[in-house]
Each structure stands twice: as structure tokens, then as C-alpha cells.
Design a protein around this motif. Structure first.
Motif, short mmCIF file in Angstrom:
data_model
loop_
_atom_site.label_atom_id
_atom_site.label_comp_id
_atom_site.label_asym_id
_atom_site.label_seq_id
_atom_site.Cartn_x
_atom_site.Cartn_y
_atom_site.Cartn_z
N ALA A 17 3.04 15.00 4.94
CA ALA A 17 3.03 13.64 5.48
C ALA A 17 4.10 12.82 4.77
N GLY A 18 5.22 12.62 5.42
CA GLY A 18 6.33 11.88 4.83
C GLY A 18 6.00 10.45 4.49
N GLY A 19 4.99 9.89 5.12
CA GLY A 19 4.59 8.52 4.86
C GLY A 19 3.60 8.40 3.71
N GLN A 20 3.17 9.52 3.16
CA GLN A 20 2.22 9.51 2.04
C GLN A 20 3.00 9.79 0.76
N ASP A 21 3.16 8.74 -0.07
CA ASP A 21 3.97 8.88 -1.28
C ASP A 21 3.50 10.03 -2.17
N TYR A 22 2.18 10.21 -2.29
CA TYR A 22 1.70 11.26 -3.18
C TYR A 22 2.07 12.65 -2.67
N GLU A 23 2.12 12.84 -1.37
CA GLU A 23 2.52 14.15 -0.83
C GLU A 23 4.01 14.39 -1.04
N VAL A 24 4.80 13.36 -0.83
CA VAL A 24 6.24 13.47 -1.03
C VAL A 24 6.54 13.74 -2.50
N GLU A 25 5.88 13.00 -3.40
CA GLU A 25 6.08 13.19 -4.84
C GLU A 25 5.68 14.59 -5.26
N TYR A 26 4.55 15.07 -4.78
CA TYR A 26 4.09 16.42 -5.12
C TYR A 26 5.10 17.46 -4.66
N PHE A 27 5.55 17.35 -3.41
CA PHE A 27 6.49 18.31 -2.86
C PHE A 27 7.80 18.27 -3.65
N ALA A 28 8.26 17.07 -4.00
CA ALA A 28 9.50 16.93 -4.76
C ALA A 28 9.37 17.58 -6.13
N ARG A 29 8.27 17.34 -6.83
CA ARG A 29 8.06 17.96 -8.15
C ARG A 29 7.96 19.48 -8.03
#
Length: 63
Positions: A17-29
Motif C-alpha cells: 500500500a503506497g499510501g501507508q507510510d509504515y508499509e513503504v518504510e518497511y519495504f524500503a528498509r
């Protein structure tokens, strides 16, 4: 909008979910890339987690 915890097991884990900061942060890490790069990959390949994993791996290999 927060995830609806009443719909556990509904099968949305195959998407990021690109609009969910926590999902984007997790994927980035997870892939060692920036959140901005995650958003760019979502624009390029969509939000399918398998395709994003492959694209992130290629991105890291090119760096």
C-alpha cells in the motif's frame, strides 16, 4: 486510513500500500532503498509485492 483489523486473513499481503507510510518504510528498509525509490517503483511496476521485490533487487544490483 488505518488497516481494518476485522478483516484478518483477507489476502492483501500480496500488495504494497503506497499510501501507508509504515508499509513503504518497511519495504524500503527490507531492500535497503529509500521511501522515494519505493514510491517510484510502485509507479513503474504497480503495487504487486512480488514484482516490487524483483524491481527492488534489480535496483540494488544496478547501484
Amino acid at each position: 486510513m488505518a488497516d481494518d483489523k476485522t478483516k484478518l486473513g483477507s489476502g492483501d499481503r500480496d500488495r504494497v500500500a503506497g499510501g501507508q507510510d509504515y508499509e513503504v518504510e518497511y519495504f524500503a528498509r527490507k531492500h535497503g532503498i529509500s521511501p522515494d525509490q519505493v514510491h517510484q517503483l510502485i509507479k513503474e511496476v504497480g503495487n504487486d509485492r512480488d514484482k516490487l521485490d524483483e524491481a527492488a533487487t534489480r535496483l540494488r544490483a544496478d547501484a
